[in-house]
Design a protein around this motif. Structure first.
Motif, PDB file in Angstrom:
ATOM      1  N   GLU A   6      49.149  -8.459 -31.227  1.00  0.00           N
ATOM      2  CA  GLU A   6      49.251  -6.990 -31.382  1.00  0.00           C
ATOM      3  C   GLU A   6      48.282  -6.355 -30.392  1.00  0.00           C
ATOM      4  N   THR A   7      48.812  -5.476 -29.524  1.00  0.00           N
ATOM      5  CA  THR A   7      48.005  -4.975 -28.398  1.00  0.00           C
ATOM      6  C   THR A   7      47.655  -3.505 -28.565  1.00  0.00           C
ATOM      7  N   TYR A   8      46.411  -3.183 -28.301  1.00  0.00           N
ATOM      8  CA  TYR A   8      45.926  -1.801 -28.329  1.00  0.00           C
ATOM      9  C   TYR A   8      45.406  -1.430 -26.944  1.00  0.00           C
ATOM     10  N   PHE A  43      44.665  -9.816 -32.415  1.00  0.00           N
ATOM     11  CA  PHE A  43      44.555  -8.395 -32.097  1.00  0.00           C
ATOM     12  C   PHE A  43      43.862  -8.272 -30.744  1.00  0.00           C
ATOM     13  N   THR A  45      42.232  -5.851 -28.369  1.00  0.00           N
ATOM     14  CA  THR A  45      41.664  -4.571 -28.797  1.00  0.00           C
ATOM     15  C   THR A  45      41.107  -3.720 -27.655  1.00  0.00           C
ATOM     16  N   GLU A  53      38.703   1.548 -32.190  1.00  0.00           N
ATOM     17  CA  GLU A  53      38.094   0.394 -32.863  1.00  0.00           C
ATOM     18  C   GLU A  53      38.319   0.476 -34.376  1.00  0.00           C
ATOM     19  N   ARG A  55      40.697   1.868 -35.913  1.00  0.00           N
ATOM     20  CA  ARG A  55      42.107   1.594 -36.210  1.00  0.00           C
ATOM     21  C   ARG A  55      42.352   0.090 -36.327  1.00  0.00           C
ATOM     22  N   VAL A  56      41.768  -0.675 -35.411  1.00  0.00           N
ATOM     23  CA  VAL A  56      41.970  -2.129 -35.446  1.00  0.00           C
ATOM     24  C   VAL A  56      41.329  -2.715 -36.702  1.00  0.00           C
ATOM     25  N   ARG A  59      43.603  -2.145 -39.429  1.00  0.00           N
ATOM     26  CA  ARG A  59      44.776  -3.037 -39.369  1.00  0.00           C
ATOM     27  C   ARG A  59      44.429  -4.440 -39.857  1.00  0.00           C
ATOM     28  N   ILE A  60      43.237  -4.910 -39.502  1.00  0.00           N
ATOM     29  CA  ILE A  60      42.846  -6.260 -39.945  1.00  0.00           C
ATOM     30  C   ILE A  60      42.722  -6.261 -41.475  1.00  0.00           C
ATOM     31  N   VAL A  77      40.369 -11.789 -32.926  1.00  0.00           N
ATOM     32  CA  VAL A  77      40.181 -10.527 -32.197  1.00  0.00           C
ATOM     33  C   VAL A  77      39.802 -10.882 -30.764  1.00  0.00           C
TER      34      VAL A  77
END
Ligand code: SF4
Length: 432
Positions: A6-8, A43, A45, A53, A55-56, A59-60, A77
């Motif tokens: 999953e990419t941010y 993730f 990030t 940050e 947001r991740v 999500r975790i 991560v």
């Protein structure tokens, strides 16, 4: 192992996820698009804003339920946040099994196998020589591909965390880049974007960015070449000439202005004045009259007065960018600007941002309407979302264009005469 990534964040992270996918596939792991079947969730990030940050981390935490259901599931991560926070991420969320920084992706297979044995692992060492040369990324798209030509940044703009998370600039070997472009072209990717934090300072064993553009332009498996990100202070006349003289280099440039006031530009450590920036734009337009230029602008940088902000407004009116990505300044812990004493209240930053948005919306609409009557080459990508009887693609100057057509046009280059425009999309008819 089936691995879900999953990419941010920015395009650099998207490209890194494609690199990581290739590294894992070499070790016989399989990349999945279905998180429910994953044995490992990674993730990738972003640290540019605190919000990114948080947001991740959120999500975790959401994945806790999945991990309770499947205790064998591993969560990792990677990326800028991993680089910045390192081992402290394990304390922030006990579901995290491994943490890997931007220069250590080659170690991921080994770290994942350690995590399988329930050994939490992290490696966030900087490696100033790591450029991942000769690894052919796993490109997911179909038409456009990003080819990383350099990593890191030496510029230290005062608001930016990137130089602290991605380390110093280093350039990828010329031949690796050319091989990857040629390979991608053979696979059907006709529109290639060269990628780096500041591509204009590319330099590998005396080959500079202008020379790289000339070399890439000779590759006949592709049709279009673009590049991001350009730093105005390093956009030399030689690069502008290379753009103008290379038929595959598209008439589009993203060039971040950030502010139209010299004192603010100095506080940002940008290395150019408003006048110098304007002269670059004039030079680009003299060499390539049809060039579309887009930009980034920050409203409410620390200490910015109303008069200084109006300098930005005036410069936007004078330059008339095709599009501007506008942001209100938000402090980033760890950067120099975050320590400045004269932060602007949120309501003023917001109000300035609204003014930028409104101004640019009008300019963008006018610029798009000026395209009416012109004929553009469109690289057709898909059936239009709004009508099955229409297709959509991009012009060389990076404008989404919709026109009547069927799926047999997908992947083709089609000449289209523009008949109407909104602020975001051109519409037209085939013109062969
Ligand atoms: S050039 Fe400036 S804004 Fe861009 S990555 Fe480097 S420090 Fe950040």
């Amino acid at each position: 192992m089936k691995i879900f990534i999953e990419t941010y964040g920015c395009q650099m992270n998207v490209a890194d996820s494609e690199l990581v996918a290739a590294i894992l596939e070499r070790e016989k792991h399989r990349i999945t698009n279905n998180i429910s079947e994953a044995d490992v969730i990674i993730f990738n990030t972003c640290s540019v804003r605190e919000h990114a940050e948080n947001r991740v981390l959120g999500r975790i935490s959401n994945e806790m339920a999945r991990k309770r259901h499947n205790p064998e599931l591993k969560i990792g991560v990677i990326g800028c946040m991993a680089q910045r926070l390192g081992n402290s991420l394990f304390q922030m969320n006990k579901n995290i099994d491994f943490v890997v920084g931007v220069d250590q992706y080659k170690k991921l297979p080994e770290i994942i196998s350690q995590a399988e044995k329930n050994n939490s692992r992290s490696n966030t060492d900087f490696n100033p020589n790591e450029i991942y040369s000769s690894i052919q990324s796993h490109h997911y798209g179909k038409f456009n591909a990003f080819v990383t030509i350099m990593r890191g940044c030496n510029n230290f703009c005062s608001y930016c965390i990137v130089p602290y998370t991605r380390g110093r600039e280093r350039s990828r070997p010329v031949q690796d880049i050319l091989n990857e472009i040629e390979f991608l072209g053979k696979k059907g990717f006709k529109d290639i974007t060269l990628l780096g934090q500041n591509v204009n300072s590319y330099n590998f064993q005396k080959t500079n960015f202008a020379e790289l553009l000339y070399l890439a332009n000779k590759i006949d498996t592709i049709k279009r070449l673009r590049f991001v990100t350009s730093h105005p202070k390093d956009l030399s006349d030689e690069v502008i000439d290379a753009m103008a003289n290379s038929s595959k280099v598209c008439e589009h440039l993203h060039l971040a202005l950030q502010s139209g006031n010299d004192e603010i530009l100095k506080k940002m450590n940008r290395g150019y004045s408003a006048e110098q920036f304007f002269q670059i734009i004039e030079h680009l337009r003299a060499k390539m009259p049809e060039i579309a230029i887009t930009t980034d602008v920050i409203a409410g940088f620390p200490g910015e007065t109303e008069r200084q902000f109006e300098d930005t407004i005036e410069l936007l009116k004078k330059i008339r960018f095709d599009y501007a990505f506008t942001f209100k300044y938000s402090p980033r812990a760890g950067t120099k600007a975050a320590e400045f004493p004269d932060h602007i209240p949120e309501n003023i930053r917001l109000e300035r941002l609204q003014r930028l948005i409104k101004l640019q919306e009008n300019i963008t609409l006018e610029k798009y309407q000026q395209q009416i009557g012109k004929t553009k080459e469109i690289y057709v990508e898909k059936i239009s979302k709004k009508s099955k009887l229409e297709v959509s693609g991009k012009s060389r100057d990076f404008k989404i264009t919709v026109f009547p057509g069927s799926k047999n046009l997908i992947e083709k280059f089609v000449n289209v005469k523009i008949t109407s425009a909104t602020g975001w999309t051109l519409r037209g008819e085939r013109f062969d």
